[in-house]
Every structure is written in C-alpha cells, then in structure tokens.
Design an enzyme around this catalytic site. Structure first.
Site, PDB file in Angstrom:
ATOM      1  N   THR A  86     -21.059  40.967  16.334  1.00  0.00           N
ATOM      2  CA  THR A  86     -21.920  41.901  17.083  1.00  0.00           C
ATOM      3  C   THR A  86     -23.029  41.098  17.760  1.00  0.00           C
ATOM      4  O   THR A  86     -24.204  41.218  17.406  1.00  0.00           O
ATOM      5  CB  THR A  86     -22.530  42.977  16.159  1.00  0.00           C
ATOM      6  OG1 THR A  86     -23.213  42.331  15.060  1.00  0.00           O
ATOM      7  CG2 THR A  86     -21.464  43.902  15.616  1.00  0.00           C
ATOM      8  N   PHE A 152     -25.543  40.232   3.250  1.00  0.00           N
ATOM      9  CA  PHE A 152     -26.828  39.532   3.125  1.00  0.00           C
ATOM     10  C   PHE A 152     -26.558  38.084   2.703  1.00  0.00           C
ATOM     11  O   PHE A 152     -27.071  37.605   1.696  1.00  0.00           O
ATOM     12  CB  PHE A 152     -27.727  40.231   2.102  1.00  0.00           C
ATOM     13  CG  PHE A 152     -28.096  41.638   2.466  1.00  0.00           C
ATOM     14  CD1 PHE A 152     -29.151  41.889   3.329  1.00  0.00           C
ATOM     15  CD2 PHE A 152     -27.387  42.714   1.963  1.00  0.00           C
ATOM     16  CE1 PHE A 152     -29.496  43.188   3.674  1.00  0.00           C
ATOM     17  CE2 PHE A 152     -27.724  44.018   2.299  1.00  0.00           C
ATOM     18  CZ  PHE A 152     -28.781  44.262   3.154  1.00  0.00           C
ATOM     19  N   PHE A 252     -39.293  31.541   2.084  1.00  0.00           N
ATOM     20  CA  PHE A 252     -39.535  31.690   3.515  1.00  0.00           C
ATOM     21  C   PHE A 252     -40.991  31.437   3.895  1.00  0.00           C
ATOM     22  O   PHE A 252     -41.489  31.973   4.878  1.00  0.00           O
ATOM     23  CB  PHE A 252     -39.078  33.077   4.002  1.00  0.00           C
ATOM     24  CG  PHE A 252     -37.589  33.245   3.987  1.00  0.00           C
ATOM     25  CD1 PHE A 252     -36.840  32.994   5.119  1.00  0.00           C
ATOM     26  CD2 PHE A 252     -36.928  33.610   2.837  1.00  0.00           C
ATOM     27  CE1 PHE A 252     -35.461  33.117   5.102  1.00  0.00           C
ATOM     28  CE2 PHE A 252     -35.555  33.740   2.802  1.00  0.00           C
ATOM     29  CZ  PHE A 252     -34.813  33.488   3.937  1.00  0.00           C
ATOM     30  N   HIS A 254     -42.053  28.138   4.315  1.00  0.00           N
ATOM     31  CA  HIS A 254     -42.047  26.727   4.683  1.00  0.00           C
ATOM     32  C   HIS A 254     -42.305  26.617   6.192  1.00  0.00           C
ATOM     33  O   HIS A 254     -41.490  27.055   7.005  1.00  0.00           O
ATOM     34  CB  HIS A 254     -40.711  26.064   4.333  1.00  0.00           C
ATOM     35  CG  HIS A 254     -40.392  26.111   2.869  1.00  0.00           C
ATOM     36  ND1 HIS A 254     -41.265  25.648   1.907  1.00  0.00           N
ATOM     37  CD2 HIS A 254     -39.308  26.573   2.206  1.00  0.00           C
ATOM     38  CE1 HIS A 254     -40.727  25.812   0.711  1.00  0.00           C
ATOM     39  NE2 HIS A 254     -39.547  26.380   0.866  1.00  0.00           N
ATOM     40  N   CYS A 263     -28.323  35.125  12.821  1.00  0.00           N
ATOM     41  CA  CYS A 263     -28.789  36.447  12.396  1.00  0.00           C
ATOM     42  C   CYS A 263     -30.182  36.806  12.891  1.00  0.00           C
ATOM     43  O   CYS A 263     -30.355  37.812  13.578  1.00  0.00           O
ATOM     44  CB  CYS A 263     -28.748  36.547  10.867  1.00  0.00           C
ATOM     45  SG  CYS A 263     -27.081  36.513  10.191  1.00  0.00           S
TER      46      CYS A 263
END
Length: 449
Positions: A86, A152, A252, A254, A263
């Site tokens: 998608t 995920f 997350f 860094h 994504c």
C-alpha cells in the site's frame, strides 16, 4: 488450519513463514513468477535475519508452499491474509489501495465455504468495509468474514516480533471470526500473548496511530538534540533522563538523521490524508513530517560545516546506506537525502553498506561503492557514519585515520565517545553532544525501528 497469504513481499513472507512454523498449512501466493521460483528453492529475495533458514525448514517439513495460482489456494483456505503493498499514491500521499482491491476481486471469485479474509496490509480507516463490499458484489453467495489484523513488525527483528509480540490487534465485525483468529494465533495465545479484539475501523486506525506516535518520538528527540547543541547539554543524557520515566520509555529516543524506511514516511503521510478526509486535522503529525523532511538536508549542512564550510571537490565517505541496520531496505533512507545534499555542494561520494548497496546502485547516481569501511576512508576528507551497523561500531581508528586525507569523522548516530575519537586525532562531530563528554558514557544500542 489452511492459510493463504496473498502477496509474498516483506510482510506476507514473514507472516506466512512464521504461521507455517506454528504448524499451520500455508501457501504464499504472488504474481511474480521469478520470485516464486526462487522461494520454492528456499532462496529469499529480501534480507531479514533468520528468515531464509525458516523458509527452508518449513518447505522441507511440507507446511509451507509457494504458488502463482491464487484461485486454487483460496478455494481450499480457512483464512486468507491480504498482504500486498500500500505505497503512497503519487501526487497526494494517500495510501494506494489498488493492489488491495485487485487482490480482493480475485479472492472473491474463488471463495468456498466460510472463509475469513484478513487485511494484513496497512490500510486507511474504512478499507475493510470496501473489501467486504467488493466480495459481496463479485460473489453474492460468498460466506465471508472480513477482518483487520495490522502488522507491527520491525525490519531486522521481524521474526522475533511475530513470535513474541507486544500485542496482536484483531478488528472484527462478525463474531464467527473471533474463534478462527484465536486459532490462527493459538500458539502465541497459550504463551499469554495479548490478543486485542476490537472493531475493524479501530484496528485500522491503531496501526497508523502507533507508527505516527513513534515517528513523533524520533522527531522530538532530534529537535531536543539541536537544542542541546545550542545550549551545551548532552542529548544522550537527556534521553536517558526522560526515558527512565515509565510513562515515556527509552525506546526511539536515539538522536540521529531522521526516520526513514517503508512504514513511517508513508504511514504518517497517509494519516494526515485520513485526517483531512474526515475533517480532523493531524497537526502534530503534519509538523513531524515537515521537520523530518528538513532533517536530512540539515545533516548534509552539518557535514559541510565539519569540513570547514566547503566540500566542493572533496571526497566524503559514507558508512551505512540502509534506513536502519539488519535490513537491505533503502526506502526513504536518510542516507539518500544526506548524499544528495553533499553532491549538490560539489562533493564526491564513496559509500559502503553491508546489505544495501545493490538497491543503492539503482537509487543513487555518481556514487562510488567501496568493499568495506576502510575502502570508504581511502583518501577521504571526511567519513560520515549514517547507519549504525554493528560492523561500524568497533572500527580500527588507527587504520581508518591512516587511510584518510583529512581525519574528520561525523557520527550521525552517536555510536562513538567523543574523547576516544579525539584521542586518535580526529576532528569529531556528533549529534546533540558537547565537545567534552563523560568517559563512562555507554555506547547507545541500535534504534528499534
């Protein structure tokens, strides 16, 4: 259970292989005949640690098969997963659903008995309704339950994520699908993996909301890093200080050259469009996208400044091209913007990546590719660490410096300690850290995305 995966790309292949490893009978279908021929021989077209081995084991056990014949596979299936691409639609950023709808059209004509059709692809809110409508229109007699089950998976850790998930989100509008989907994931359910059942639209939106939140978290710490540079603070210590708060968490956080990959860029763009379509603007996400787009060019300016303000005619070595380590994915990789920004200023680029150079050759022009990190440094006026592959975490700095024309090292992932690089005689530049660091500061782990 008999399961069909429509689409044998990254998500489809990982999903199919892992479900086969659970003991289900899985057929992965794809229109790409060359890809299917390779997969039948156990050759995997993407780089994902552990995936090739799982393909070979489950092929040998007879639990996994590959085919181009969608009709035969679907007619025998209990569950059909739609895992086609998608991508962002050219021109407006909406998710392009043409592959999802084309697959649905084919699936509808081959259904037999009660079948659960599961949208695994990342799709906008309401797509499940349209999938159900297409099936009903094409095959009014079909007995089908349409489910949303977003993925995920982190590239580079996809198998671990599938087998030991934080959660499994399943959106249903037909209670018959609850029992079927519980059976699909039964091996995980027995291990207390949290199955979260909700309605289809909530499941569809959950995927976008999760990725947008993580993208905002990355972007937030990057802005904090800029503020740290301006004030003399240390972004790694700020990140640790806030990450130890359980309400925030350390992942997350860094600082680096911005997010990329398959994504975050397309999902944030799609969520903005979904908000616009429903009259509910996603202002924070809009700002996140804008800041991240500018981030990559600002990293090029940072490198130029480290080289004294001028890189025309100079050679810049790039360590790492993929958007993160342990993948060969070059989609929206920060390296692309960094390299183009340097080339616009007249720099010559030499690059190396352990897995991404095949894809990079098709995406980059006028770039010379080296055989290893030290080949990148040969005659370079600066070396820039862009992707934090483990191979770049323990470089022989004496050897690296001796190969360079000018010992400038720009670390866009804060892998090294400033005092160590300066002790080796480098001009060292990192992200959001003062010139003098604490010697006991730990080396950060690779980012989780």
């Amino acid at each position: 259970m008999k399961i069909v995966i429509v689409g044998s790309g990254y998500v489809g292949l990982v999903t199919g292989v892992c479900l086969a490893d659970f003991g289900h009978e899985v057929v992965c279908v794809d229109k790409d005949e060359a890809k299917i021929r390779s997969l039948k021989q156990g050759m995997v077209p993407i780089y994902e640690p552990g995936l090739a081995e799982l393909v070979q084991v489950n092929l040998a056990a007879g639990r996994l098969a590959f085919s181009t014949n969608l009709s035969d596979a679907v007619s025998q299936a209990n569950v059909v997963f739609v895992a086609v691409g998608t991508p962002s639609r050219r021109g407006d950023g909406h998710a392009d659903l043409s592959y999802v709808y084309a697959a649905t059209d084919e699936i509808a004509q081959s259904l037999s008995g009660h079948t659960v059709v599961v949208t695994k692809s990342t799709v906008p809110v309401g797509t499940g309704d349209e999938v159900a409508h297409i099936i009903k229109t094409k095959n009014p007699q079909a007995d089908v339950s349409v489910v949303s089950n977003p993925e995920f998976l982190r590239e580079g850790a996809a198998i671990e994520d599938f087998k030991r998930p934080d959660r499994i989100v399943i959106g249903i509008d037909d209670e018959r699908a609850r029992e079927v989907m519980t059976e699909v994931y039964r091996p995980l359910y027995l291990n207390q993996a949290p199955l979260m059942f909700t309605d289809r639209r909530t499941a569809e939106l959950t995927k976008y909301a999760a990725n947008a939140f993580l993208a905002m978290k990355v972007t937030f710490i990057n802005e904090v890093a800029d503020l740290c540079e301006a004030t003399g603070a240390n972004v790694q210590e700020v990140a640790r200080g806030i990450g130890l708060d359980n309400r925030i968490g350390s992942k997350f956080l860094h600082a680096g050259p911005g997010y990329g990959g398959s994504c975050f860029p397309k999902d944030t763009a799609a969520l903005i469009k979904i908000g616009q379509d429903f009259g509910s603007a996603m202002r924070l996400v809009e700002t996140t996208v804008s800041i991240n787009d500018q981030r990559k060019r600002s990293m090029a300016r940072k490198i130029v400044a480290a080289c004294g303000g001028d890189v025309r005619g100079r050679t810049i070595g790039i360590l790492g091209l993929t958007f993160k380590p342990n993948t060969d994915d070059m989609r929206d990789a920060p390296s692309l913007g960094v390299i183009r920004g340097l080339q616009d200023r007249g720099a010559n680029i030499v690059a190396f990546d352990p897995q991404g150079m095949k894809a990079a050759r098709d995406m980059l022009q006028d770039v010379q590719f080296a055989d290893d990190a030290y080949g990148v440094a040969d005659g370079a006026d600066a070396v820039v660490l862009v992707t934090e592959w483990n191979a770049f975490r323990s470089l022989d700095m004496v050897r690296l410096k001796s190969a360079m024309r000018t010992p400038v090292f720009v670390d866009l992932r804060n892998v090294y300690r400033p005092h160590e690089l300066r002790r080796h005689g480098f001009t060292y530049v990192s992200i959001g850290r003062p010139e003098q660091d604490h010697e006991g500061q730990p080396m950060p782990a690779a980012d989780e995305r």
